[in-house]
Structures are given as C-alpha cells and as structure tokens.
Design a protein around this motif. Sequence first.
Motif, PDB file in Angstrom:
ATOM      1  N   MET A 176      27.539 113.042 -33.009  1.00 22.23           N
ATOM      2  CA  MET A 176      28.650 113.419 -32.953  1.00 22.23           C
ATOM      3  C   MET A 176      29.645 112.981 -34.189  1.00 22.23           C
ATOM      4  N   ASP A 177      29.355 111.735 -34.559  1.00 21.14           N
ATOM      5  CA  ASP A 177      30.361 111.443 -36.044  1.00 21.14           C
ATOM      6  C   ASP A 177      29.746 112.201 -36.924  1.00 21.14           C
ATOM      7  N   GLN A 178      28.746 112.607 -37.183  1.00 18.83           N
ATOM      8  CA  GLN A 178      27.852 113.111 -38.194  1.00 18.83           C
ATOM      9  C   GLN A 178      28.121 114.699 -38.198  1.00 18.83           C
ATOM     10  N   GLY A 179      28.236 115.351 -37.197  1.00 19.76           N
ATOM     11  CA  GLY A 179      28.243 116.893 -37.048  1.00 19.76           C
ATOM     12  C   GLY A 179      28.843 117.470 -35.738  1.00 19.76           C
ATOM     13  N   LEU A 180      29.013 118.713 -35.749  1.00 19.62           N
ATOM     14  CA  LEU A 180      29.507 119.491 -34.677  1.00 19.62           C
ATOM     15  C   LEU A 180      28.432 120.159 -33.873  1.00 19.62           C
ATOM     16  N   MET A 181      28.727 120.058 -32.477  1.00 21.40           N
ATOM     17  CA  MET A 181      27.718 121.003 -31.448  1.00 21.40           C
ATOM     18  C   MET A 181      28.239 122.422 -31.689  1.00 21.40           C
ATOM     19  N   LEU A 182      27.774 123.196 -32.195  1.00 17.95           N
ATOM     20  CA  LEU A 182      27.946 124.672 -32.338  1.00 17.95           C
ATOM     21  C   LEU A 182      27.520 125.548 -31.071  1.00 17.95           C
ATOM     22  N   SER A 183      26.607 125.121 -30.183  1.00 14.27           N
ATOM     23  CA  SER A 183      26.164 125.410 -29.110  1.00 14.27           C
ATOM     24  C   SER A 183      25.437 124.450 -28.431  1.00 14.27           C
ATOM     25  N   TYR A 184      25.919 124.390 -26.862  1.00 12.33           N
ATOM     26  CA  TYR A 184      25.222 123.182 -25.979  1.00 12.33           C
ATOM     27  C   TYR A 184      25.189 123.998 -24.516  1.00 12.33           C
ATOM     28  N   THR A 185      24.123 123.647 -24.014  1.00 12.27           N
ATOM     29  CA  THR A 185      23.935 124.100 -22.621  1.00 12.27           C
ATOM     30  C   THR A 185      23.566 122.788 -21.669  1.00 12.27           C
ATOM     31  N   ASP A 186      24.569 122.676 -20.759  1.00  8.68           N
ATOM     32  CA  ASP A 186      24.289 121.619 -19.681  1.00  8.68           C
ATOM     33  C   ASP A 186      23.441 122.004 -18.357  1.00  8.68           C
ATOM     34  N   PHE A 187      22.662 121.013 -17.982  1.00 10.47           N
ATOM     35  CA  PHE A 187      21.794 121.313 -16.942  1.00 10.47           C
ATOM     36  C   PHE A 187      22.075 120.224 -15.853  1.00 10.47           C
ATOM     37  N   GLU A 188      22.802 120.779 -14.873  1.00  8.18           N
ATOM     38  CA  GLU A 188      23.207 119.586 -13.862  1.00  8.18           C
ATOM     39  C   GLU A 188      23.318 120.579 -12.490  1.00  8.18           C
ATOM     40  N   ALA A 189      22.729 119.880 -11.247  1.00  9.06           N
ATOM     41  CA  ALA A 189      22.957 120.246  -9.914  1.00  9.06           C
ATOM     42  C   ALA A 189      22.358 121.847  -9.867  1.00  9.06           C
ATOM     43  N   GLY A 190      21.437 122.209 -10.473  1.00 11.80           N
ATOM     44  CA  GLY A 190      20.492 123.440 -10.530  1.00 11.80           C
ATOM     45  C   GLY A 190      21.283 124.403 -11.300  1.00 11.80           C
ATOM     46  N   TYR A 191      22.261 124.101 -12.013  1.00 13.97           N
ATOM     47  CA  TYR A 191      22.923 125.179 -12.760  1.00 13.97           C
ATOM     48  C   TYR A 191      22.747 124.959 -14.444  1.00 13.97           C
ATOM     49  N   ALA A 192      22.996 125.997 -15.406  1.00 18.09           N
ATOM     50  CA  ALA A 192      22.899 125.833 -16.849  1.00 18.09           C
ATOM     51  C   ALA A 192      24.034 126.371 -17.391  1.00 18.09           C
ATOM     52  N   ILE A 193      24.835 125.741 -17.766  1.00 15.10           N
ATOM     53  CA  ILE A 193      26.264 126.332 -18.421  1.00 15.10           C
ATOM     54  C   ILE A 193      26.278 126.261 -19.742  1.00 15.10           C
TER      55      ILE A 193
END
Length: 265
Positions: free
Chosen positions: A200-217
């Motif tokens: 995170m100190d080196q760059g920026l997430m331009l897209s991310y998907t979280d997988f938790e409790a059966g969901y993908a956000i």
Amino acid sequence: MKYFLTVFLTLFSLQYGFSQKSWTIIEEQPETGYQLTYYIKGSKMAVVDEFSTLVYDTKSNMMTVILPQIRSYYTGTLLEYREGMVAQVKARAQKARGENKKLLLQMADALEKATTSSKEITPNIEIRQISDGPSILNYPTKKYQVIINGNVRREMLISNELPVFSQIGFEGIAAFRRQMSLFVQYNVFFEDNNQYVSLMDQGLMLSYTDFEAGYAIKTLVKSVSQRVFSDRQFLPPTGYKKMSATELASAQLDMSGGGSSDLMP
C-alpha cells in the motif's frame, strides 16, 4: 445500515501546509453505485459519502465525524466515541423489549469488550503476486491476492505509479482501521500485515474484490488526481454544531434505523 457502516469504512492522512500536493480518489462499487471520495494530505485523510465525512489524523490519533444532514460534527478519540456508543446503546436497550432488547445488550457487551487484542489472533496470511494486470485509467497494474488460511480474501490490481500513501504512511491508517474493524466485526483483519502495508505504501489499488461470507464485492477507482487543496477539506463547515460522543452515537443510530421507534416491536 449502509450509513452506519460507512462511518467505519476506510482510511488516509498527514498535515503539511496549503502548498503541499494532495490526493483525491473517487471509488465506486459497480453493482450498487455506492461511491466514496478520499482526500489525503499530510497526516490527514477524509472519507466522504452522501451521508457523512470521516476524518482521521495519524499524527494526533484524533477523528472527526461530520454529519451534513443534521449540520453537526464530533471531534475526539475513537475510545471516547466507543464509550459514547456503549452508553447510547444501553440507554436504548432499557426502552426496548424482547429480541430487540437482547440484540442491543449483546451489541453493548461486544463494544465494551472490543480492544486491539484481536491482533493476538494469528491467521496464516499470505500476499501473493499473480500476474501483470490490465491498464486502468491509463496506469499499468499488477494483480495480487490476499490469502488467509488458504482462501482468497481479496484480489487487487495495484499501480506502483500512484504512491498515494508514501507521505502519510499506510501503517497508521491500518492501525486506525483495525480499531474500527472491531465495530463492524471483520472475520479476520489483515491490513496491518507487514507485506500488505508495504504494498500500500508503494502504490494504489485501482480495483479490488473482497470475498467474504459467500459474497464477492468489487470496488473500482473511477478517478485519481494529485492537486493542491486547503486544510479546510478536513474541517466541519462554519455553523455546524459540535456534538459529544454520546450525541454522535444517538444521531448515527437514528440515521441507521436504530431509533427508539424501531426498537419497540
């Protein structure tokens, strides 16, 4: 409920002069259209949505919550806020009955017990670089995965051409977010993992998907810019009323559907 959780979502900060360049980031969840704007400067980070603004200063460890709907704000520590929330939840539990009373008492008990001791939980966390990623907003990316106990928890596309956190330092943000995570009860908090902080100190997430409790956000960055803006971005507007921690907690419970009328079955 989305409002209530928003106050606990994410993030950035440091405190230099007006001439210091700063970052503005707008991200969106495509499926819902829910949008957040981040302002980062010096030791300060502001997170803004349609309901509220959350400002955190990694240097002073102070937070400010601004509520435009009621033209009010709170400034203090996270501990003071938690104490105010516990007091307000207990007060409402006294007026509730049945299942609502039980749920409110459980919430108060969880908040009272919440400490950074959750850091003692030591899951197996691995940050894995997968491949080169697509160009997003004309920035090259690399694809990474956060693996927790063998399962993919987050998949992200990071551009090292956007060192958004290089001045504020992501470690301080992660420490604040760990404390906030106690309120929304993440299954496992991983953002203060050393390898993750370094990314995170080196760059920026331009897209991310979280997988938790059966969901993908999925969350996408719609725009990112570096420009000069005033420290006023982190201050409540003139004329707003200052609230105590208990008053803030009461307002948040009302706005999230936790008002007294909702507690009576």
